[in-house]
Design a protein around this motif. Structure first.
Motif, short mmCIF file in Angstrom:
data_model
loop_
_atom_site.label_atom_id
_atom_site.label_comp_id
_atom_site.label_asym_id
_atom_site.label_seq_id
_atom_site.Cartn_x
_atom_site.Cartn_y
_atom_site.Cartn_z
N LEU A 120 36.96 65.85 68.49
CA LEU A 120 38.22 65.95 67.73
C LEU A 120 38.37 67.33 67.12
O LEU A 120 39.46 67.91 67.12
CB LEU A 120 38.25 64.89 66.62
CG LEU A 120 38.43 63.43 67.05
CD1 LEU A 120 38.47 62.52 65.83
CD2 LEU A 120 39.69 63.24 67.89
N VAL A 121 37.26 67.87 66.61
CA VAL A 121 37.31 69.20 65.99
C VAL A 121 37.65 70.26 67.04
O VAL A 121 38.53 71.11 66.84
CB VAL A 121 35.98 69.52 65.28
CG1 VAL A 121 35.97 70.96 64.78
CG2 VAL A 121 35.75 68.55 64.13
N GLY B 126 24.34 59.55 67.75
CA GLY B 126 23.95 59.55 66.33
C GLY B 126 23.56 58.15 65.89
O GLY B 126 24.29 57.19 66.13
N LYS B 127 22.39 58.03 65.23
CA LYS B 127 21.89 56.71 64.87
C LYS B 127 22.63 56.11 63.67
O LYS B 127 22.68 54.91 63.48
CB LYS B 127 20.40 56.81 64.52
CG LYS B 127 19.47 56.76 65.72
CD LYS B 127 18.15 56.16 65.29
CE LYS B 127 17.27 55.58 66.34
NZ LYS B 127 17.48 55.75 67.67
N LEU B 128 23.23 56.99 62.84
CA LEU B 128 23.86 56.50 61.62
C LEU B 128 25.24 55.93 61.90
O LEU B 128 25.52 54.76 61.64
CB LEU B 128 23.95 57.66 60.62
CG LEU B 128 24.05 57.26 59.16
CD1 LEU B 128 22.85 56.44 58.74
CD2 LEU B 128 24.18 58.51 58.30
N LEU B 129 26.10 56.76 62.50
CA LEU B 129 27.49 56.35 62.72
C LEU B 129 27.76 56.10 64.20
O LEU B 129 28.63 55.32 64.57
CB LEU B 129 28.41 57.47 62.20
CG LEU B 129 29.85 57.12 61.90
CD1 LEU B 129 29.90 56.00 60.87
CD2 LEU B 129 30.58 58.35 61.36
N GLY B 130 26.99 56.79 65.08
CA GLY B 130 27.16 56.61 66.51
C GLY B 130 28.38 57.31 67.08
O GLY B 130 28.83 56.99 68.17
N MET B 131 28.96 58.24 66.33
CA MET B 131 30.20 58.86 66.80
C MET B 131 30.17 60.37 66.69
O MET B 131 31.23 61.01 66.74
CB MET B 131 31.38 58.34 65.97
CG MET B 131 31.67 56.87 66.20
SD MET B 131 33.02 56.31 65.18
CE MET B 131 34.35 57.28 65.81
N GLY B 132 28.95 60.97 66.56
CA GLY B 132 28.86 62.41 66.34
C GLY B 132 29.56 63.20 67.43
O GLY B 132 30.31 64.14 67.15
N ARG B 133 29.33 62.82 68.67
CA ARG B 133 29.91 63.56 69.80
C ARG B 133 31.44 63.44 69.79
O ARG B 133 32.17 64.42 70.00
CB ARG B 133 29.32 62.98 71.08
CG ARG B 133 29.62 63.71 72.33
CD ARG B 133 28.67 63.20 73.41
NE ARG B 133 29.12 63.65 74.69
CZ ARG B 133 30.08 63.04 75.37
NH1 ARG B 133 30.64 61.96 74.90
NH2 ARG B 133 30.45 63.51 76.54
N GLN B 134 31.92 62.23 69.53
CA GLN B 134 33.37 62.02 69.50
C GLN B 134 34.02 62.84 68.38
O GLN B 134 35.08 63.43 68.57
CB GLN B 134 33.68 60.53 69.27
CG GLN B 134 33.57 59.69 70.54
CD GLN B 134 32.21 59.07 70.73
OE1 GLN B 134 31.21 59.58 70.23
NE2 GLN B 134 32.15 57.97 71.46
N LEU B 135 33.38 62.89 67.24
CA LEU B 135 33.96 63.64 66.11
C LEU B 135 33.96 65.14 66.42
O LEU B 135 34.94 65.84 66.11
CB LEU B 135 33.20 63.33 64.81
CG LEU B 135 33.31 61.85 64.37
CD1 LEU B 135 32.48 61.60 63.12
CD2 LEU B 135 34.77 61.46 64.12
N ARG B 136 32.90 65.62 67.08
CA ARG B 136 32.89 67.04 67.49
C ARG B 136 34.05 67.31 68.44
O ARG B 136 34.70 68.35 68.39
CB ARG B 136 31.56 67.39 68.16
CG ARG B 136 30.42 67.64 67.19
CD ARG B 136 29.30 68.44 67.83
NE ARG B 136 28.80 67.89 69.07
CZ ARG B 136 27.96 66.85 69.15
NH1 ARG B 136 27.53 66.27 68.05
NH2 ARG B 136 27.55 66.40 70.32
N SER C 297 39.28 69.89 69.68
CA SER C 297 40.68 69.71 70.07
C SER C 297 41.65 70.49 69.19
O SER C 297 42.72 70.90 69.64
CB SER C 297 41.04 68.22 69.94
OG SER C 297 41.26 67.67 71.18
N LEU C 298 41.27 70.67 67.93
CA LEU C 298 42.16 71.38 66.99
C LEU C 298 42.40 72.82 67.42
O LEU C 298 43.40 73.44 67.06
CB LEU C 298 41.55 71.37 65.58
CG LEU C 298 41.40 70.02 64.89
CD1 LEU C 298 40.66 70.17 63.57
CD2 LEU C 298 42.77 69.39 64.67
N PHE C 299 41.46 73.37 68.18
CA PHE C 299 41.52 74.79 68.55
C PHE C 299 41.75 74.99 70.04
O PHE C 299 41.43 76.03 70.59
CB PHE C 299 40.21 75.48 68.12
CG PHE C 299 39.90 75.29 66.67
CD1 PHE C 299 40.54 76.07 65.71
CD2 PHE C 299 39.02 74.30 66.26
CE1 PHE C 299 40.27 75.87 64.36
CE2 PHE C 299 38.75 74.10 64.92
CZ PHE C 299 39.37 74.88 63.96
N SER C 300 42.27 73.95 70.72
CA SER C 300 42.38 74.04 72.17
C SER C 300 43.66 73.37 72.65
O SER C 300 44.17 72.46 71.99
CB SER C 300 41.16 73.34 72.80
OG SER C 300 41.35 73.17 74.17
#
Ligand code: NAP
Length: 347
Positions: free
Chosen positions: A278-279, A266-276, A281-284
């Protein structure tokens, strides 16, 4: 009636010794961009220190992807902190190894003459300022060129492997980006913990990754990470270009993936994949986690202990004189670097 002026600081301003020349050789960048923005220049040497700061005569500086992010101003969130149109600090460089020449009024851990390594600001220069809390005594068994390649990459690696993945003896660990700056340290740290390590890299660097202690090496151009399902207790994903579903397939049902890298997040924050991650992980029962940059002297001391014990050795592929910093950056970006590179500044 007499009045007494209130002190503005609990510490007097620190002075820089008169022996420090007024100007110094440095690399500067006047704007954000690729390696072409880097040029050698004569700059004023630092003339004042805050209470907690240390002035270091730079022997060698390290180059890493973080310095590339600051040079290019990407992801754009970087510019909020560093300067919207151009970097407020025009001299790049974070990692440093050198000799202390002056200390701020509140610094007790270091004195002029001490050999130190750590993280500073504007280290592509003959003199650089660093916070005392981001420096540590240089490991005696390393040259300055080796030590300068350690701080950011190896701190990232030890936090990912030891703190986040909590790698233990007997575990199976996959390290992607194993031949790079962070990966060359992550492989060694996981091996030192007693894990069986599989490294992923290009075929041309398989020998390097084996020499770091990896038992198995996969070629990212040929091998499929997810070919062996439910296999790895931990994945240290430094290359950052494997889909989360493929990483999860390769993990055991309760395994941990640490999402360290990826330039396309992600060009804005650079953490899109990492944040996905984390999400997910909530269900696994699998844990997908990320590493946020936070470095300090305590991390450097952990690394020094590993280095002194012979468990961690910097893999320095090449060194460049200060004037060739732009070429070093080009080689890093083009994947021509094996492990780490050092920028040699002073004797
Ligand atoms: N989260 C954090 O706090 C943090 C801290 C430091 C770094 N990082 C990130 O971690 C990443 C790696 O940093 P680094 O300094 O180790 O970079 P680096 O030294 O440039 O290493 C890159 C690694 O990725 C591999 N690679 C290149 N192309 C690939 C592909 N198509 N598929 C799979 N692997 C590929 C390279 O293998 P070959 O060279 O063998 O081709 C090399 O091992 C960057 O994204 C950086 O921004 C994050």
């Amino acid at each position: 009636m007499t009045t007494t002026a209130l002190p503005t600081s609990t510490h007097p301003a620190s002075t820089i010794p008169a022996t420090i020349p007024p100007t110094m050789r440095a690399i500067v960048q006047d704007g954000y961009g690729d390696a072409e923005v880097l040029r050698p220049a004569e700059r004023p040497a630092p003339r004042a220190l805050r209470a907690e700061e240390v002035l270091v005569r730079v022997h060698a500086a390290g180059l890493d992807r973080g310095t590339w992010h600051l040079m290019t101003g990407t992801p754009y969130a970087v510019r909020l902190a560093m300067g919207l149109r151009r970097p407020r600090q025009p001299v790049p460089g974070l990692d440093v190894s050198g000799t202390v020449v002056a200390v701020g009024a509140a610094v007790t851990a270091f004195a002029p003459g001490d050999e130190v390594y750590g993280i500073g600001s504007g280290t592509f220069a003959e003199y650089a300022v660093a916070k005392a809390g981001k420096l540590s005594a240089k490991p005696t068994g390393l040259t300055h060129q080796q030590a300068a390649t350690v701080p950011i990459s190896a701190i990232t690696a030890v936090q990912a492997v030891s703190d986040l993945a909590r790698v233990r003896a007997g575990q199976r660990v996959l390290v992607t980006g194993a031949s790079g700056g962070v990966g060359s340290y992550a492989v060694q740290i996981a091996v030192a913990a007693g894990a069986e390590v599989t490294g992923v890299c290009s075929a041309a660097k398989a020998d390097l990754v084996r020499s770091l202690g990896a038992t198995h090496v996969l070629d990212y151009a040929v091998d499929d990470l997810a070919a062996v399902a439910d296999h790895y207790d931990a994945i240290i994903d430094i290359a950052g270009n494997t889909t989360l579903s493929r990483l999860r397939r390769a993990l055991t049902p309760t395994g941990t993936a640490v999402l360290v890298g990826g330039e396309d997040a992600g060009k804005l924050l650079g953490m899109g994949r990492q944040l996905r991650g984390l999400v997910v992980s909530l269900f696994s029962r699998q844990r997908l986690t990320l590493r946020l940059p936070k470095e300090g002297a305590a991390d450097l001391e952990r690394l020094t202990a590993l280095i002194d014990a012979g468990d961690l050795t910097p893999s320095v592929g090449d060194t460049y004189p200060l004037a060739d910093a732009a070429q070093a950056m080009r080689d890093l970006v083009a994947g021509r670097v094996r492990g780490k590179v050092a920028i040699v500044v002073g004797g």
